[in-house]
Motif scaffolding. Structure first.
Motif, PDB file in Angstrom:
ATOM      1  N   ALA A  77      12.808   4.835-131.912  1.00 10.32           N
ATOM      2  CA  ALA A  77      14.041   4.811-131.124  1.00 10.32           C
ATOM      3  C   ALA A  77      13.964   3.848-129.943  1.00 10.32           C
ATOM      4  N   ALA A  78      12.851   3.115-129.814  1.00 10.92           N
ATOM      5  CA  ALA A  78      12.689   2.183-128.696  1.00 10.92           C
ATOM      6  C   ALA A  78      13.836   1.169-128.670  1.00 10.92           C
ATOM      7  N   VAL A  79      14.403   0.948-127.488  1.00  9.31           N
ATOM      8  CA  VAL A  79      15.521   0.007-127.338  1.00  9.31           C
ATOM      9  C   VAL A  79      14.940  -1.317-126.840  1.00  9.31           C
ATOM     10  N   ILE A  80      14.998  -2.329-127.705  1.00 10.22           N
ATOM     11  CA  ILE A  80      14.331  -3.604-127.456  1.00 10.22           C
ATOM     12  C   ILE A  80      15.342  -4.732-127.350  1.00 10.22           C
ATOM     13  N   CYS A  81      15.146  -5.580-126.335  1.00  9.53           N
ATOM     14  CA  CYS A  81      15.934  -6.803-126.192  1.00  9.53           C
ATOM     15  C   CYS A  81      14.968  -7.972-126.057  1.00  9.53           C
ATOM     16  N   ALA A  98      16.451  -5.198-132.752  1.00  9.10           N
ATOM     17  CA  ALA A  98      16.671  -5.493-131.338  1.00  9.10           C
ATOM     18  C   ALA A  98      18.142  -5.268-131.008  1.00  9.10           C
ATOM     19  N   VAL A  99      18.392  -4.682-129.842  1.00  8.05           N
ATOM     20  CA  VAL A  99      19.762  -4.402-129.460  1.00  8.05           C
ATOM     21  C   VAL A  99      20.481  -5.661-128.981  1.00  8.05           C
ATOM     22  N   GLN A 100      19.710  -6.674-128.568  1.00  5.45           N
ATOM     23  CA  GLN A 100      20.309  -7.917-128.098  1.00  5.45           C
ATOM     24  C   GLN A 100      19.251  -9.019-128.098  1.00  5.45           C
ATOM     25  N   TYR A 101      19.721 -10.259-128.000  1.00  6.79           N
ATOM     26  CA  TYR A 101      18.848 -11.432-127.977  1.00  6.79           C
ATOM     27  C   TYR A 101      19.437 -12.374-126.935  1.00  6.79           C
ATOM     28  N   LEU A 115      23.212  -3.667-120.324  1.00  9.06           N
ATOM     29  CA  LEU A 115      23.054  -2.309-119.797  1.00  9.06           C
ATOM     30  C   LEU A 115      24.191  -1.408-120.254  1.00  9.06           C
ATOM     31  N   ASP A 116      25.388  -1.952-120.309  1.00 15.48           N
ATOM     32  CA  ASP A 116      26.528  -1.171-120.782  1.00 15.48           C
ATOM     33  C   ASP A 116      26.337  -0.774-122.244  1.00 15.48           C
ATOM     34  N   LYS A 117      25.823  -1.690-123.048  1.00 24.19           N
ATOM     35  CA  LYS A 117      25.578  -1.410-124.461  1.00 24.19           C
ATOM     36  C   LYS A 117      24.504  -0.341-124.633  1.00 24.19           C
ATOM     37  N   ILE A 232      28.137  -3.364-137.704  1.00 22.16           N
ATOM     38  CA  ILE A 232      27.001  -2.920-136.902  1.00 22.16           C
ATOM     39  C   ILE A 232      25.969  -4.026-136.746  1.00 22.16           C
ATOM     40  N   MET A 233      25.664  -4.714-137.842  1.00 23.51           N
ATOM     41  CA  MET A 233      24.604  -5.705-137.823  1.00 23.51           C
ATOM     42  C   MET A 233      24.980  -7.006-137.122  1.00 23.51           C
ATOM     43  N   PHE A 234      26.275  -7.280-137.014  1.00 19.95           N
ATOM     44  CA  PHE A 234      26.669  -8.545-136.417  1.00 19.95           C
ATOM     45  C   PHE A 234      27.608  -8.379-135.219  1.00 19.95           C
ATOM     46  N   GLU A 235      28.792  -7.844-135.439  1.00 14.78           N
ATOM     47  CA  GLU A 235      29.789  -7.789-134.366  1.00 14.78           C
ATOM     48  C   GLU A 235      29.337  -6.940-133.204  1.00 14.78           C
ATOM     49  N   GLU A 236      28.838  -5.731-133.471  1.00 18.80           N
ATOM     50  CA  GLU A 236      28.506  -4.822-132.375  1.00 18.80           C
ATOM     51  C   GLU A 236      27.240  -5.257-131.647  1.00 18.80           C
ATOM     52  N   VAL A 237      26.348  -5.948-132.342  1.00 16.30           N
ATOM     53  CA  VAL A 237      25.165  -6.455-131.661  1.00 16.30           C
ATOM     54  C   VAL A 237      25.541  -7.656-130.808  1.00 16.30           C
TER      55      VAL A 237
END
Length: 240
Positions: A77-81, A98-101, A115-117, A232-237
């Motif tokens: 469940a680690a949240v990684i950017c 990764a939640v973001q790049y 942070l909002d995400k 999920i894999m593209f737009e929301e990331v």
């Protein structure tokens, strides 16, 4: 929010820390030092900001990608950017969920959006829960702990990320009306899946983040599952 910033460039790490005012931030100059705190001292962070390119002092030194893999293995469940000067590692970032790049130099607006995400992710995974009732027992399971739910003869089997399977009385059709729409998706007459735990959509199966776990997708639900997976894999990331 507790945030770990791992970057061998102290100037870059401090710049990110300064933009994260109001958050609890710890800076690490190497992948090894962060991993030691996580594995030895059992430290946990709400968000890991990892530089991809870190100088290797030895042959065994880790990159940000290597570190993310080890963090993910220890805590799914680690949240990684990822933070990088290049966009060459998008594919690896996808594979590690990764939640973001972010591309350096990182700006305040980008971090605020991140942070909002992450806050929304916490709400979805921890605050939302599924209540179960089985014989004389009852309880709740956070959405983020559920891989998928199967049904057989009015018995629901809730398959969790830790390997536990919790049975509950109920009908899958009724459950679909209650929980599907964001986190969960009906994919088969007998299955509802947590789309945020899907690693790959291949053919008529969904491969889940837990190795070896697969859920079938029937023709009836194929188009809806495909569309939700894409979002999920593209737009929301936010990488499109």
């Amino acid at each position: 929010m507790r945030i770990a910033v791992c970057d061998d460039c102290l100037k870059d790490a401090c710049a990110i820390r300064d933009l994260l005012s109001g958050q609890e931030v710890e800076i690490y100059g190497s992948a090894e030092s962060l991993l030691a705190d996580v594995e030895r001292d059992r430290k946990r962070f709400d968000l890991y900001l990892l530089d991809i390119f870190m100088k290797k002092s030895t042959e065994t030194s880790m990159s940000g990608i290597d570190l993310a893999g080890k963090l993910r293995a220890g805590d799914e469940a680690a949240v990684i950017c990822f933070v990088s000067t290049s966009n060459d590692f998008y594919r690896e970032a996808y594979d590690l969920y990764a939640v973001q790049y972010l591309i350096k130099p990182v700006g305040r607006e980008e971090l605020e959006k991140l942070l909002d995400k992450v806050e929304k992710l916490f709400v979805r995974n921890q605050k939302k829960t599924l209540r179960y009732s089985w014989r004389r027992a009852s309880g709740v399971i956070p959405y983020g702990k559920i891989l998928y739910i199967s049904s057989r003869e009015h018995v629901l089997s809730i398959h969790c990320t830790d390997g536990r399977v919790q049975e509950s009385t109920g009908k899958l059709n009724d459950l679909e009306q209650r929980i599907c729409g964001d986190t969960f998706q009906r994919c088969h007459q007998s299955f509802i899946v947590n789309m945020y735990h899907v690693r790959e959509f291949a053919g008529t199966e969904l491969a889940l983040a837990v190795e070896g776990k697969k859920v079938p997708v029937s023709r009836r639900y194929y188009a809806a599952v495909q569309e939700r997976y894409r979002k999920i894999m593209f737009e929301e990331v936010g990488w499109e």
